[in-house]
Enzyme design. Structure first.
Site, mmCIF file in Angstrom:
data_model
loop_
_atom_site.group_PDB
_atom_site.id
_atom_site.type_symbol
_atom_site.label_atom_id
_atom_site.label_comp_id
_atom_site.label_asym_id
_atom_site.label_seq_id
_atom_site.Cartn_x
_atom_site.Cartn_y
_atom_site.Cartn_z
ATOM 1 N N SER A 64 -3.378 8.850 -13.004
ATOM 2 C CA SER A 64 -2.384 8.426 -12.004
ATOM 3 C C SER A 64 -1.754 7.090 -12.385
ATOM 4 O O SER A 64 -1.261 6.937 -13.476
ATOM 5 C CB SER A 64 -3.016 8.399 -10.621
ATOM 6 O OG SER A 64 -2.017 8.183 -9.657
ATOM 7 N N ASP A 273 5.231 7.014 -10.772
ATOM 8 C CA ASP A 273 3.971 6.498 -11.324
ATOM 9 C C ASP A 273 3.514 7.446 -12.433
ATOM 10 O O ASP A 273 4.211 8.421 -12.757
ATOM 11 C CB ASP A 273 2.901 6.297 -10.230
ATOM 12 C CG ASP A 273 2.291 7.598 -9.748
ATOM 13 O OD1 ASP A 273 2.952 8.641 -9.870
ATOM 14 O OD2 ASP A 273 1.152 7.584 -9.250
ATOM 15 N N ASP A 277 3.469 11.387 -8.760
ATOM 16 C CA ASP A 277 3.394 11.707 -7.337
ATOM 17 C C ASP A 277 3.881 10.555 -6.453
ATOM 18 O O ASP A 277 3.851 10.661 -5.228
ATOM 19 C CB ASP A 277 1.996 12.207 -6.916
ATOM 20 C CG ASP A 277 0.900 11.206 -7.176
ATOM 21 O OD1 ASP A 277 1.194 10.070 -7.593
ATOM 22 O OD2 ASP A 277 -0.284 11.568 -6.960
ATOM 23 N N ARG A 493 -8.734 -4.625 4.016
ATOM 24 C CA ARG A 493 -9.543 -3.390 3.948
ATOM 25 C C ARG A 493 -10.136 -3.254 2.548
ATOM 26 O O ARG A 493 -9.545 -3.731 1.572
ATOM 27 C CB ARG A 493 -8.719 -2.151 4.292
ATOM 28 C CG ARG A 493 -7.462 -2.003 3.458
ATOM 29 C CD ARG A 493 -6.731 -0.708 3.759
ATOM 30 N NE ARG A 493 -7.336 0.419 3.077
ATOM 31 C CZ ARG A 493 -7.140 0.721 1.794
ATOM 32 N NH1 ARG A 493 -6.351 -0.018 1.027
ATOM 33 N NH2 ARG A 493 -7.730 1.760 1.253
HETATM 34 P P1 NG1 Z 1 -6.676 1.919 -2.296
HETATM 35 O O1 NG1 Z 1 -7.163 1.461 -3.616
HETATM 36 O O2 NG1 Z 1 -7.695 2.554 -1.394
HETATM 37 O O3 NG1 Z 1 -5.883 0.827 -1.610
HETATM 38 C C1 NG1 Z 1 -4.525 3.086 -3.427
HETATM 39 C C2 NG1 Z 1 -3.279 2.972 -2.601
HETATM 40 C C3 NG1 Z 1 -3.218 4.156 -1.655
HETATM 41 C C4 NG1 Z 1 -3.331 5.484 -2.371
HETATM 42 C C5 NG1 Z 1 -4.533 5.451 -3.317
HETATM 43 C C6 NG1 Z 1 -4.639 6.682 -4.168
HETATM 44 C C7 NG1 Z 1 -2.201 0.966 -1.674
HETATM 45 C C8 NG1 Z 1 -2.355 -0.248 -0.878
HETATM 46 N N1 NG1 Z 1 -3.280 1.736 -1.801
HETATM 47 O O4 NG1 Z 1 -5.630 3.112 -2.564
HETATM 48 O O5 NG1 Z 1 -2.041 4.089 -0.910
HETATM 49 O O6 NG1 Z 1 -2.136 5.798 -3.028
HETATM 50 O O7 NG1 Z 1 -4.516 4.302 -4.155
HETATM 51 O O8 NG1 Z 1 -3.864 6.678 -5.303
HETATM 52 O O9 NG1 Z 1 -1.104 1.223 -2.199
HETATM 53 ZN ZN ZN Z 2 -0.219 9.033 -8.748
#
Ligand code: NG1
Ligand code: ZN
EC number: 5.4.2.3
Length: 539
Positions: A64, A273, A277, A493
């Site tokens: 990804s 990306d 996606d 978070r």
């Molecule tokens: P995390 O690492 O849980 O913040 C990130 C993105 C999510 C989602 C996931 C999966 C932000 C703040 N967080 O998650 O929106 O896309 O990766 O790829 O962009």
């Molecule tokens: Zn992706």
């Protein structure tokens, strides 16, 4: 289950000692060199899931938006959705089992989920980089007696599409790469034929492909839709590194253009990306200022257009927009107050947004980072198809457009290619320039930061992650800091994909947003067990 064979082959995909991984928001994601055993085991798990659901299951090998050294894997459930939560737990157990416990864990899962081991299994596999890792998935599938089809190179959303097509008896589309190209391109070309504004301004787009699979797939696809749009590809993988200084994640988080792309003023540009996606748009204004158009503004454009079409055909269907806490406050206000569209907030991770969006006749969901789509309930799809046949002229035209839009969206998953084509069509149909789109509302200045802590699980949250419940005192500290600034908001978070705590802040000026984010980072560092260097001001 031939337990002997499993043990024998598993040893060929041995787990590094002491490695513990978790199936998170994006499946498993870590250094590629540590993933061989996970791939093999996810092949095994996909067979069990396929037997249980009596459906085709997908396995996607993708890094990804992560750096090139990384890779990852995620399973795709029958209707193209993310894996069900109880199976995420099984995935974690299986990936972390020591060699001698593998048999027991597999039997446990089969018993808990009442898997009929006599049932046939079918798994489809896609990858955007490593052939070796996807071969390990295939080894896992075969050792459990599953049948498979290896699609080879695909974007993540294309694999979701394949799974969805195969489990809906071909009604949704043909489960081939041509089927995907034809379905989307036909809808796009039909839709853009209705546009009265033509001219190159509306018909050309620069695309930064993050040096990922999107470049290859867009190149294959472009002649199918070239009647309506010409794309110029950058960061196509011929030189740079995957997701390095380019791609949607880089552009969104640094709020600047990718390297390797020359941008003239007011030219419409977008970035995918690495696995295509996510998508964000941007442009440079006449003064050379960079303007980002993120997932929130994409959701706004799409939901407003859908609402207009519904009004035109006289259907009062309920339409809702789903966001996360990262959505810019201005977007939420604009949608609710100006567009009068109800907005809902869920936890981060598309599976949460997807789930909520399914509650509406039409659910539009986007993460601010550009991951999203629009979902149409089956009843709505039928209704619109009927209207397209029956209504009189003007209304019929609107219904036809809606029909094309339904076909364009990859309803199985957020898809940068689908989203791009929908956006391009809407801009052409409405005669909107990228600046006019951007001017719908002004984003509140914001800042996102990361803080290293010893154990990010000490932070737990509620209210769709907008309030911290633990550690004690943290939310109170954030509340006090937020009070110091105007139009401000902040939350923290634990990341689901990286070993960090994420901090988000917005306020009336960039300076205030930066200050607030920094102060909140310090509070996290102090109250949640920060490690390493204290967060420093400045970016
Ligand atoms: P995390 O690492 O849980 O913040 C990130 C993105 C999510 C989602 C996931 C999966 C932000 C703040 N967080 O998650 O929106 O896309 O990766 O790829 O962009
Ligand atoms: Zn992706």
């Amino acid at each position: 289950m031939d337990l002997g064979a499993i043990t024998k082959y598993s040893a060929l995909h041995a787990k590094p000692n002491g490695l513990i991984l978790q199936y998170g928001t994006a499946g498993f994601r870590t250094k590629a060199e540590h993933l061989d055993h996970v791939m093999f085991r996810m092949g095994l798990l996909a067979v069990l899931r396929s037997k249980q659901t009596k459906s085709t299951i997908g396995v996607m090998v993708t890094a990804s938006h992560n750096p090139e050294e990384d890779n990852g894997v995620k399973l795709v459930d029958p209707l193209g959705e993310m894996l069900a939560p109880s199976w995420e737990e099984h995935a974690t157990c299986l990936a972390n089992a020591e060699e001698q416990d593998m048999q027991r864990v597999l039997i446990d899962i089969s018993e808990k989920e009442a898997v009929n081991l006599q049932q046939d299994a079918f798994v489809v596999i896609g990858r955007d980089t490593s052939e070796k890792l996807s071969q390990s998935v295939i080894d896992g599938v075969t050792v459990l007696g599953g049948q498979f089809h290896d699609y080879g190179l695909l974007t993540t959303p294309q694999l979701h599409y394949m799974v969805y097509c195969r489990n809906t008896g071909g009604r949704y589309g043909k489960a081939t790469i041509e089927g995907y190209y034809q379905k989307l391109s036909k809808a796009f070309v039909e839709l853009t034929k209705q546009a009265s504004c033509s001219g190159d301004e509306y018909r050309s787009l620069k695309v930064d492909c993050a040096n990922g699979i999107g470049a290859l797939k867009l190149r294959e696809m472009e002649h199918y839709f070239s009647q309506g749009l010409s794309v110029q590809l950058f960061n196509d993988g011929s030189k740079g590194k995957l997701n390095h200084l380019c791609g949607a994640d880089f552009v969104k988080s640094h709020q600047k253009p990718p390297q390797g792309m020359e941008i003239k003023s007011n030219e419409r540009c977008c970035s995918f990306d690495g696995d295509a996606d996510r998508i964000v748009y941007y442009y440079h204004d006449a003064d050379g200022h960079f303007h980002l158009i993120d997932g929130d503004k994409i959701a706004t454009l799409i939901s407003s257009f859908l609402k207009e079409l519904l009004v035109e055909i006289g259907e009062s269907l309920n339409i809702g927009v789903v966001q996360t806490a990262y959505a810019n406050g201005s977007s939420t206000r604009y949608l609710e107050e100006v567009m009068k569209v109800p907005v809902y907030c869920t936890k981060t991770g598309v599976k949460h947004l997807h789930h909520k969006a399914q509650e509406f006749d039409i659910g539009v969901y986007f993460e601010a980072n550009g991951h999203g789509t629009a979902l149409f309930s089956t009843a709505v799809e039928m209704k619109i198809k009927q209207s397209a046949e029956q209504l009189e002229d003007k209304k019929r035209k609107a219904a036809k457009m809606l029909e094309n839009i339904i076909d364009l969206f990859n309803q199985a998953a957020g898809d940068a290619i689908s989203d791009m084509l929908v956006i391009e069509a809407i801009l052409a149909l409405k005669g909107l320039t990228v600046q006019q789109w951007d001017a719908l509302y002004t984003d509140l200045p914001n800042r996102q930061l990361k803080v290293q802590v010893a154990d990010r699980r000490v932070i737990s949250t509620t209210d769709a992650e907008r309030q911290a419940v633990t550690p004690p005192g943290l939310q109170e500290a954030i509340n006090d800091l937020v009070k110091k600034y105007k139009l401000s908001r902040a939350f923290v978070r634990p990341s689901g994909t990286e070993d960090v705590v994420r901090v988000y802040a917005e306020a009336d000026s960039q300076e205030s947003a930066d200050h607030l984010a920094h102060e909140v980072s310090l509070a996290v560092f102090q109250l949640a067990g920060g490690i390493g260097e204290r967060p420093q001001p400045g970016f």
